[in-house]
Design a protein around this motif. Structure first.
Motif, mmCIF file in Angstrom:
data_model
loop_
_atom_site.group_PDB
_atom_site.id
_atom_site.type_symbol
_atom_site.label_atom_id
_atom_site.label_comp_id
_atom_site.label_asym_id
_atom_site.label_seq_id
_atom_site.Cartn_x
_atom_site.Cartn_y
_atom_site.Cartn_z
ATOM 1 N N GLU A 221 0.024 -19.909 69.614
ATOM 2 C CA GLU A 221 -0.662 -18.825 70.322
ATOM 3 C C GLU A 221 -1.658 -18.117 69.407
ATOM 4 O O GLU A 221 -2.763 -17.763 69.828
ATOM 5 C CB GLU A 221 0.351 -17.821 70.885
ATOM 6 N N PRO A 228 -2.661 -16.959 76.446
ATOM 7 C CA PRO A 228 -2.118 -15.700 75.929
ATOM 8 C C PRO A 228 -0.794 -15.336 76.582
ATOM 9 O O PRO A 228 -0.609 -15.499 77.793
ATOM 10 C CB PRO A 228 -3.202 -14.681 76.305
ATOM 11 N N GLY A 229 0.129 -14.874 75.773
ATOM 12 C CA GLY A 229 1.391 -14.363 76.280
ATOM 13 C C GLY A 229 2.427 -15.397 76.647
ATOM 14 O O GLY A 229 3.449 -15.068 77.243
ATOM 15 N N GLY A 337 1.612 -11.213 71.846
ATOM 16 C CA GLY A 337 0.455 -10.339 72.083
ATOM 17 C C GLY A 337 0.633 -8.980 71.436
ATOM 18 O O GLY A 337 -0.318 -8.414 70.877
ATOM 19 N N LEU A 340 -0.020 -9.442 67.759
ATOM 20 C CA LEU A 340 -1.448 -9.619 67.505
ATOM 21 C C LEU A 340 -2.215 -8.295 67.610
ATOM 22 O O LEU A 340 -3.136 -8.031 66.820
ATOM 23 C CB LEU A 340 -2.027 -10.642 68.487
ATOM 24 N N ARG A 341 -1.845 -7.464 68.575
ATOM 25 C CA ARG A 341 -2.538 -6.180 68.722
ATOM 26 C C ARG A 341 -2.313 -5.283 67.510
ATOM 27 O O ARG A 341 -3.228 -4.571 67.079
ATOM 28 C CB ARG A 341 -2.102 -5.487 70.016
ATOM 29 N N LYS A 344 -4.458 -6.514 64.627
ATOM 30 C CA LYS A 344 -5.885 -6.602 64.962
ATOM 31 C C LYS A 344 -6.811 -6.238 63.802
ATOM 32 O O LYS A 344 -7.803 -6.945 63.562
ATOM 33 C CB LYS A 344 -6.179 -5.729 66.185
ATOM 34 N N THR A 353 -10.476 -19.279 71.864
ATOM 35 C CA THR A 353 -9.168 -19.712 72.355
ATOM 36 C C THR A 353 -9.350 -20.653 73.544
ATOM 37 O O THR A 353 -10.433 -20.717 74.134
ATOM 38 C CB THR A 353 -8.298 -18.513 72.786
ATOM 39 N N MET A 359 -10.606 -14.139 70.465
ATOM 40 C CA MET A 359 -9.431 -13.309 70.194
ATOM 41 C C MET A 359 -9.745 -11.841 70.463
ATOM 42 O O MET A 359 -8.904 -11.095 70.984
ATOM 43 C CB MET A 359 -8.974 -13.504 68.752
ATOM 44 N N ARG A 362 -9.608 -11.347 74.199
ATOM 45 C CA ARG A 362 -8.219 -11.413 74.648
ATOM 46 C C ARG A 362 -7.496 -10.095 74.379
ATOM 47 O O ARG A 362 -6.849 -9.537 75.267
ATOM 48 C CB ARG A 362 -7.483 -12.545 73.931
ATOM 49 N N LEU A 363 -7.602 -9.582 73.160
ATOM 50 C CA LEU A 363 -6.862 -8.372 72.802
ATOM 51 C C LEU A 363 -7.433 -7.135 73.494
ATOM 52 O O LEU A 363 -6.687 -6.207 73.824
ATOM 53 C CB LEU A 363 -6.860 -8.189 71.287
ATOM 54 N N GLU A 366 -5.884 -6.598 76.862
ATOM 55 C CA GLU A 366 -4.432 -6.391 76.916
ATOM 56 C C GLU A 366 -4.066 -4.945 76.608
ATOM 57 O O GLU A 366 -4.701 -4.268 75.807
ATOM 58 C CB GLU A 366 -3.723 -7.295 75.899
#
Length: 576
Positions: A221, A228-229, A337, A340-341, A344, A353, A359, A362-363, A366
Motif C-alpha cells: 500500500e 488505498p485502505g 492510511g 501514512l497521514r 506525511k 499509485t 500519494m 490520496r492523503l 482522506e
C-alpha cells in the motif's frame, strides 16, 4: 539521383485482449482465429472475447490455509472487471504456504516470482490483479510483476481474526511462539498446549499480528501498488470482498491509464515504503523482500540509508509482536492510511499509485477518526526511532539487521561470550543439553543458516532460550546468525549477517568463548579477536561447498544473492 527518406509512418495500434502475444504458427490471422475458437469452447460470446483482458493471478492451494477464501475473492474481482468492461481470466501460479514448505518458503519465493513473470508475459492480458497473502506470495508477485511491467494491482487476502483462550485474545503467530516458550519452560502443560494449538488459527487469512504477511501488505500500500485502505482489512470482512471488486474495476482503469509497475515502484516510493516499514515495527523480512522488489527495477536499497530513515521515523503502531494489538484493531483504528497521514511530512508525496492519484492526492482526500491507542501521532510516538536498524563491523562487513522495536533495550549495549552452533542440526542436538556451557549474558551464535547454507535461510534466527536458562526465568538473550526471523517473533536477535558463513564470511570464524561487542546506538557488531588469529582461522577454514544434483535446488544454490541484495537471483535483478 537522390532518394527521399520516408518517415516512420502511422504507428501501429497495440493489440489488446486475446490479440496480444499470439502463439506463433507463422500466420497471425490463423493464430487469432485458433485462439478465439478455443476460447469459445468455454462459452464466451464474441462480445466478451472482444473486451480487454484482465488476468487474475491467484494462489489458492490445499497447502495454504491462509488462502482458503481466495475462490470467493476471485469471483469478487471478476465482478469488478466485468462491470468496468473487461474480460477477467484467472490463472493459477505457485502458492507458498509458509508452514507447509521445506526447507523454507523463502527458497521458493524466487521460483514463484519467475512463474508470475512468465505467465504474465506469455498469456494475453492487458492488466493483471495479483491475489496473494501468505508471507512470500506477495513479494513474489510484486517481483514478477515488476519484471514483466504490465499494468498490475496487488490485492492481499487480509489478516485472520484473533481467537481466544480462557479469556485471553490469541492470534498466530506471536502467541504461538509465546506459549511454546512457556511450554519449554514447563509453565504450560502438554494438555494445555494441545488445547491452545486448536485456538491459535481459527479463520482464513494471514497471521493476525504485524508479521511478514501484514508487513508486506502495508509495504504494497505504501508503494502505491494496492488500492488505498485495503492492506489491513480482515480476510473474513465484507470489506475485503468489496476491495476485491474495486481492484477488478481499477485493473480495467489501468489499461486506459497505462500506469505500469515501473511508474509506481520508484526510488521515492521505495523510501516511502521504508518509512512505513519502520513506523509499523514491521518484519525484518520486509526489508529483504522490498530490496528484491526494488532490485527488479534497478533501484538500490542502501542499509546506510535505512539507518538514516530509521533515525527520523518513529514507531507509531502498537501491534504484536512489539505491542498489544492485532491487525483487525489496526483496520478499525484507521488502517495504513492513518499511518501514512501521520508520516506525511516525511513522505515523497508526488509518487504515483495504481488508483491514478499521487500519494499527495490520496492523503488529501482522506480524513477520519483514528484510534490513538493503536496509531499514535507523529509527535507522540511509541518509540522515537524506527523499528529496524542495520549494524556493521568486523562480524558483519556487509551489514546485519536488528528489530529493535521487538528487542530488550537492556541488551543493546553489551559485550558477551560466544556460544557457537555450527548448523541447525547442531543447534537442535545441543541447545537443551544440561551440559551446555551457557550463561544468561552469553551471545548465542548460529552459523551456516544463510541463503547458500543448504537450509535456504530459514526463520531460525529466533534461537530458543536454552532449557536450563528458560526454566531459571531467562526470557531474552542476544542471538546472532545469518538466518532470518519471522515477523511474528520477538527478542534481541541480530539477523542477516553478511557475508554469510557458508561463503566464508567472518561469522564462520567465530569460536566458542570469543568475545563479541554489540552496540545498537553506534550501529556496530564486532568480533573481538585479533587479526592475526582471524588470519590463522581464515587460512584453515574451508567454506561450505554445497552441491545440488539437479533442478531448482541447483539453480538456487548457484544464483542466490546475499541478504543485502534481497536474496534474489543474480540473473533476475536489473543492473543497478
Amino acid at each position: 539521383m537522390t532518394t527521399k527518406k520516408r518517415g516512420p509512418g502511422p504507428k501501429k495500434a497495440q493489440a489488446i485482449g486475446l490479440a496480444r502475444g499470439l502463439t506463433n504458427y507463422g500466420d497471425a490471422d490463423f493464430s487469432l482465429y485458433m485462439r478465439r475458437s478455443f476460447a469459445k469452447s468455454m462459452g464466451y460470446s464474441p462480445e466478451m472475447l472482444a473486451r480487454p483482458v484482465v488476468g487474475i493471478a491467484q494462489t489458492a492451494s490445499g497447502f495454504n490455509n491462509c488462502h482458503r477464501h481466495f475462490p470467493e475473492l476471485v469471483e469478487a474481482v471478476k465482478r469488478g472487471v466485468i462491470a468496468a468492461g473487461g474480460l477477467p481470466l484467472d490463472f493459477p501460479t505457485i502458492s507458498l504456504g509458509e508452514v507447509f514448505l521445506a526447507p523454507t518458503s523463502m527458497m521458493f519465493r524466487n521460483l514463484m516470482s519467475m512463474d508470475v513473470e512468465e505467465m504474465i508475459r506469455a498469456q494475453p492480458m492487458d492488466a493483471v490483479v495479483l491475489l496473494g497473502g501468505c508471507d512470500k506470495t506477495v513479494p513474489a508477485q510484486l517481483m514478477g510483476a515488476a519484471s514483466a511491467d504490465v499494468p498490475a494491482i496487488q490485492l492481499v487476502g487480509g489478516p485472520m481474526l484473533p481467537s481466544s483462550y480462557k479469556g485471553e485474545r490469541l492470534g498466530a503467530c506471536t502467541d504461538c511462539r509465546r506459549f511454546w516458550a512457556k511450554f519449554r519452560a514447563k509453565e504450560v502443560s502438554a494438555g494445555e498446549i494441545a488445547e491452545i494449538e486448536g485456538n491459535l488459527v481459527t479463520t482464513a487469512g494471514s497471521c493476525a499480528v504485524m508479521g511478514t504477511a501484514s508487513t508486506m501488505a502495508a509495504i504494497a500500500e505504501a508503494l502505491g501498488m494496492t488500492l488505498p485502505g485495503t492492506a489491513a482489512i480482515p480476510a473474513v470482512h465484507a470489506d475485503r470482498l468489496r476491495a476485491a471488486e474495486a481492484s477488478g474495476r481499477a485493473a480495467v482503469g489501468l489499461i486506459a491509464s497505462k500506469i505500469k509497475p515501473s511508474q509506481v515502484i520508484t526510488q521515492r516510493s521505495v523510501e516511502n515504503a521504508l518509512r512505513v516499514l519502520l513506523a509499523i515495527g514491521g518484519s525484518t523480512n520486509g526489508l529483504i523482500h522490498l530490496t528484491a522488489i526494488a532490485g527488479r527495477l534497478g533501484i538500490a536499497v542502501s542499509l546506510a540509508r535505512l539507518n538514516e530513515l530509521s533515525d527520523t521515523t518513529p514507531v507509531l503502531v502498537d501491534l504484536k509482536p512489539t505491542g498489544q494489538y492485532y491487525m483487525s484493531d489496526l483496520h478499525a483504528a484507521g488502517g495504513i492510511g492513518a499511518v501514512l497521514r501521520e508520516l506525511k511530512p516525511l513522505l515523497h508525496l508526488d509518487c504515483m499509485t495504481v488508483s491514478g492519484d499521487t500519494m499527495r492526492e490520496r492523503l488529501a482526500a482522506e480524513s477520519g477518526w483514528v484510534d490513538r491507542s493503536v496509531v499514535r501521532g507523529l509527535a507522540e510516538p511509541y518509540q522515537k526511532q524506527g523499528g529496524l536498524a542495520a549494524l556493521f563491523g568486523t562480524l558483519a562487513p556487509n551489514g546485519a539487521i536488528i528489530k529493535r522495536s521487538a528487542a530488550d533495550p537492556k541488551l543493546f549495549e553489551r559485550e558477551g561470550r560466544a556460544v557457537v552452533f555450527e548448523s541447525l542440526d547442531d543447534l537442535a542436538a545441543r541447545i537443551d543439553s544440561p551440559d551446555l556451557d551457557v550463561r544468561a549474558d552469553d551471545f548465542l551464535v548460529l552459523q551456516n543458516a544463510g541463503p547458500k547454507s543448504g537450509y535456504a535461510m530459514p526463520e531460525a534466527g529466533y534461537l530458543p532460550i536454552p532449557t536450563k536458562l528458560s526454566r531459571a526465568g531467562v526470557k531474552d538473550m542476544v542471538r546472532i546468525s545469518d538466518a532470518r526471523m519471522s515477523g511474528t517473533a520477538f527478542g534481541t536477535v541480530v539477523l542477516h549477517v553478511s557475508p554469510e558463513s557458508a561463503v566464508g564470511g567472518p561469522l564462520a570464524l567465530v569460536r566458542n568463548g570469543d568475545r563479541i561487542r554489540l552496540s545498537v546506538s553506534q550501529r556496530k557488531l564486532d568480533l573481538l579477536v585479533d587479526e592475526a588469529e582471524l588470519a590463522r582461522r581464515r587460512g584453515a577454514h574451508r567454506p561450505l561447498t554445497l552441491q545440488a544434483e539437479r533442478g531448482y535446488a541447483k539453480l538456487y544454490i548457484k544464483s542466490v544473492l546475499q541478504a543485502e541484495h534481497g536474496c534474489d537471483f543474480d540473473f533476475l535483478r536489473k543492473a543497478l
